[in-house]
Design a protein around this motif. Sequence first.
Motif, PDB file in Angstrom:
ATOM      1  N   SER A  43      41.562 -35.342  -4.970  1.00  0.00           N
ATOM      2  CA  SER A  43      42.416 -34.608  -4.061  1.00  0.00           C
ATOM      3  C   SER A  43      43.772 -35.317  -3.930  1.00  0.00           C
ATOM      4  O   SER A  43      43.913 -36.491  -4.269  1.00  0.00           O
ATOM      5  N   ARG A  44      44.736 -34.562  -3.453  1.00  0.00           N
ATOM      6  CA  ARG A  44      46.069 -35.125  -3.282  1.00  0.00           C
ATOM      7  C   ARG A  44      46.055 -36.165  -2.162  1.00  0.00           C
ATOM      8  O   ARG A  44      45.431 -35.959  -1.123  1.00  0.00           O
ATOM      9  N   GLU A  45      46.765 -37.278  -2.380  1.00  0.00           N
ATOM     10  CA  GLU A  45      46.806 -38.331  -1.379  1.00  0.00           C
ATOM     11  C   GLU A  45      48.246 -38.749  -1.115  1.00  0.00           C
ATOM     12  O   GLU A  45      49.102 -38.695  -1.996  1.00  0.00           O
ATOM     13  N   LEU A  46      48.495 -39.202   0.113  1.00  0.00           N
ATOM     14  CA  LEU A  46      49.805 -39.696   0.486  1.00  0.00           C
ATOM     15  C   LEU A  46      50.015 -41.069  -0.130  1.00  0.00           C
ATOM     16  O   LEU A  46      49.140 -41.936  -0.055  1.00  0.00           O
ATOM     17  N   VAL A  47      51.180 -41.252  -0.734  1.00  0.00           N
ATOM     18  CA  VAL A  47      51.525 -42.539  -1.339  1.00  0.00           C
ATOM     19  C   VAL A  47      52.443 -43.328  -0.413  1.00  0.00           C
ATOM     20  O   VAL A  47      52.182 -44.478  -0.090  1.00  0.00           O
ATOM     21  N   ALA A  48      53.545 -42.693  -0.010  1.00  0.00           N
ATOM     22  CA  ALA A  48      54.521 -43.379   0.840  1.00  0.00           C
ATOM     23  C   ALA A  48      55.397 -42.344   1.524  1.00  0.00           C
ATOM     24  O   ALA A  48      55.634 -41.263   0.975  1.00  0.00           O
ATOM     25  N   THR A  49      55.876 -42.708   2.711  1.00  0.00           N
ATOM     26  CA  THR A  49      56.746 -41.810   3.446  1.00  0.00           C
ATOM     27  C   THR A  49      57.885 -42.604   4.077  1.00  0.00           C
ATOM     28  O   THR A  49      57.724 -43.788   4.384  1.00  0.00           O
ATOM     29  N   VAL A  50      59.032 -41.958   4.215  1.00  0.00           N
ATOM     30  CA  VAL A  50      60.185 -42.583   4.868  1.00  0.00           C
ATOM     31  C   VAL A  50      60.782 -41.576   5.835  1.00  0.00           C
ATOM     32  O   VAL A  50      60.987 -40.406   5.493  1.00  0.00           O
ATOM     33  N   THR A  51      61.029 -42.016   7.061  1.00  0.00           N
ATOM     34  CA  THR A  51      61.595 -41.137   8.071  1.00  0.00           C
ATOM     35  C   THR A  51      63.110 -41.045   7.910  1.00  0.00           C
ATOM     36  O   THR A  51      63.722 -41.787   7.134  1.00  0.00           O
ATOM     37  N   ASP A  60      47.440 -48.065   1.451  1.00  0.00           N
ATOM     38  CA  ASP A  60      47.024 -49.453   1.208  1.00  0.00           C
ATOM     39  C   ASP A  60      47.014 -49.779  -0.277  1.00  0.00           C
ATOM     40  O   ASP A  60      47.304 -50.912  -0.670  1.00  0.00           O
ATOM     41  N   SER A  61      46.692 -48.807  -1.098  1.00  0.00           N
ATOM     42  CA  SER A  61      46.550 -49.044  -2.534  1.00  0.00           C
ATOM     43  C   SER A  61      47.875 -49.367  -3.231  1.00  0.00           C
ATOM     44  O   SER A  61      47.867 -49.881  -4.348  1.00  0.00           O
ATOM     45  N   VAL A  62      48.994 -49.074  -2.584  1.00  0.00           N
ATOM     46  CA  VAL A  62      50.292 -49.311  -3.229  1.00  0.00           C
ATOM     47  C   VAL A  62      51.154 -50.325  -2.486  1.00  0.00           C
ATOM     48  O   VAL A  62      52.244 -50.667  -2.963  1.00  0.00           O
ATOM     49  N   LYS A  63      50.696 -50.781  -1.339  1.00  0.00           N
ATOM     50  CA  LYS A  63      51.479 -51.753  -0.563  1.00  0.00           C
ATOM     51  C   LYS A  63      51.777 -52.998  -1.399  1.00  0.00           C
ATOM     52  O   LYS A  63      50.903 -53.527  -2.066  1.00  0.00           O
ATOM     53  N   GLY A  64      53.026 -53.417  -1.335  1.00  0.00           N
ATOM     54  CA  GLY A  64      53.438 -54.601  -2.085  1.00  0.00           C
ATOM     55  C   GLY A  64      53.845 -54.311  -3.513  1.00  0.00           C
ATOM     56  O   GLY A  64      54.394 -55.184  -4.188  1.00  0.00           O
ATOM     57  N   ARG A  65      53.562 -53.112  -3.989  1.00  0.00           N
ATOM     58  CA  ARG A  65      53.920 -52.746  -5.380  1.00  0.00           C
ATOM     59  C   ARG A  65      54.947 -51.615  -5.432  1.00  0.00           C
ATOM     60  O   ARG A  65      55.795 -51.594  -6.322  1.00  0.00           O
ATOM     61  N   PHE A  66      54.852 -50.675  -4.499  1.00  0.00           N
ATOM     62  CA  PHE A  66      55.750 -49.520  -4.478  1.00  0.00           C
ATOM     63  C   PHE A  66      56.732 -49.654  -3.317  1.00  0.00           C
ATOM     64  O   PHE A  66      56.390 -50.183  -2.252  1.00  0.00           O
ATOM     65  N   THR A  67      57.932 -49.127  -3.521  1.00  0.00           N
ATOM     66  CA  THR A  67      58.943 -49.104  -2.472  1.00  0.00           C
ATOM     67  C   THR A  67      59.570 -47.723  -2.407  1.00  0.00           C
ATOM     68  O   THR A  67      60.076 -47.218  -3.421  1.00  0.00           O
ATOM     69  N   ILE A  68      59.526 -47.120  -1.224  1.00  0.00           N
ATOM     70  CA  ILE A  68      60.162 -45.822  -1.021  1.00  0.00           C
ATOM     71  C   ILE A  68      61.507 -46.047  -0.348  1.00  0.00           C
ATOM     72  O   ILE A  68      61.649 -46.924   0.515  1.00  0.00           O
TER      73      ILE A  68
END
Length: 120
Positions: A43-51, A60-68
């Motif tokens: 299913s579709r999952e949230l990766v990152a969001t910016v207000t 949690d799976s992308v913390k420290g590796r991805f930057t939005i």
Amino acid sequence: VQLQASGGGLVQAGGSLRLSCAASGSIGSIYAMTWYRQAPGKSRELVATVTSGGSTNYADSVKGRFTISRDNAKNTVYLQMNSLKPEDTAIYYCNAVIRRVSQNSQREYWGQGTLVTVSS
């Protein structure tokens, strides 16, 4: 209003990619901008969001590796993906909450998706 995503491709594990998603059309305001992903059979999952104020949140799976990040002048959101893993393979979708010009309410818009494939 349209969202156009780009930047996907094939990369080896440990590599990097940068996704972009530009909003266009009769835009009054853009609120939260978000990247989601959907892997095959999942299913579709949230990766990152910016207000709109720049606050960010990550899976949690992308913390420290991805930057939005976002460029409000260009109505564009980015996802810098480093240290990619095969399990990051998915179609990545951008999402934005937008109020159109001359309208009082906002709604969600989706981009068309861009494929990221990470080989082991």
